[in-house]
Design an enzyme around this catalytic site. Sequence first.
Site, mmCIF file in Angstrom:
data_model
loop_
_atom_site.group_PDB
_atom_site.id
_atom_site.type_symbol
_atom_site.label_atom_id
_atom_site.label_comp_id
_atom_site.label_asym_id
_atom_site.label_seq_id
_atom_site.Cartn_x
_atom_site.Cartn_y
_atom_site.Cartn_z
ATOM 1 N N TYR A 95 55.521 63.609 27.578
ATOM 2 C CA TYR A 95 56.664 64.408 27.106
ATOM 3 C C TYR A 95 57.054 65.530 28.062
ATOM 4 O O TYR A 95 58.094 66.141 27.890
ATOM 5 C CB TYR A 95 56.394 64.956 25.694
ATOM 6 N N GLU A 181 36.215 48.473 10.364
ATOM 7 C CA GLU A 181 37.393 48.116 11.168
ATOM 8 C C GLU A 181 38.648 48.839 10.703
ATOM 9 O O GLU A 181 39.368 49.440 11.493
ATOM 10 C CB GLU A 181 37.618 46.592 11.117
ATOM 11 N N ASP A 234 36.812 42.320 9.597
ATOM 12 C CA ASP A 234 37.381 41.102 9.013
ATOM 13 C C ASP A 234 36.730 39.890 9.682
ATOM 14 O O ASP A 234 36.357 39.949 10.865
ATOM 15 C CB ASP A 234 38.900 41.043 9.262
#
Length: 353
Positions: A95, A181, A234
């Site tokens: 920025y 996760e 997962d």
Amino acid sequence: SSEVLEAIENVIQGVLQSLAQKKAPVLTVANRTDWRNIEFKDSVGLQMIPRCTTKQIRSDCPQSAKRFALMLKILSMIYKMVQSNTYATKRDIYYSDTLLFGSQSVVDQIINDISCMLKIPRRSLHVLSTTKGFVAGNLSYTEEDGTKVNCTCSATVFTVPSNVQGIKNLTSHAKFILIVEKDATFQRLLDDDFFNKVSSCIMITGRGIPDLNTRLLVRKLWDSFQIPIFTLMDADPHGVEIMCVYKYGSVSMSFEAHHLTVPSIKWLGLLPSDLKRLNICKDALIPFTKQDENKLASIQKRPYIACQPLWKKELEIMAASKLKAEIQVLTSLSSDYLSRVYLPNKLQFGGWL
């Protein structure tokens, strides 16, 4: 800091010498994403080989001239920050001149290239990354500015510190660390008061692919307490990939592997073999996409899978079924099955790999 300043001065000296000899200056950086430059070591994970292939960022070539200029620009910013003992995030750097840099990813890549080129860890360059990870559980520490953080008192979530190296006075009575996760599962375990009810532990989530600070914190906790670290992911190729980043590191950051990896991490769940063992209904599972197949095939070829026969077997189960499952699939058995049955049983009877 004198080491950092000297390293940058050497780069600039090389540029000036080239100009004095009427040659176009060149910056040489390692090919960070080339698997041929990576070796696998059991004790460290993926690390860059000493004599790796490099690429040249030339100042006289239209394709790389802008990148050359941006590298010098960021080097000058780092030099000033180290001199004045100030810090900036990668976002701050972007920025400071969005038109010049064009995108955040350009800044991220250049900072990693500079870190690799100078052989200096990124935090020593006074560049911090914005943290997205969370930590909770039996842990307290003091941040660099003196702020005392106590995660133990309540189910409050704390953001992973942006300067992990600066934290001190770490204390914990945790029996293990659980890396989760996803944010949703992490919040669910907090709501169920898992880390108080079951066993005293520290929970961390990188909310998907972990950022540098989350990985640094996991490593720092391992160095400080030497307690078991388990992952809850997962049962899909993406979850396995994330777990491998914590355990063995990533190709693009292999030059910093010694600070970032914890090869003793264990895979607690959700294992592909758990789906059959728990009689999870086929309708609750998700069919593989072509992308899933490709990712799994690429993971199976990686050097660290060869030394993990039990992982290999789990990946073969996943490949044969072409089905994946999110941790939330356990709610099909009961709403609090994860915290009340699944995790306590796994932890008690050693159901990890």
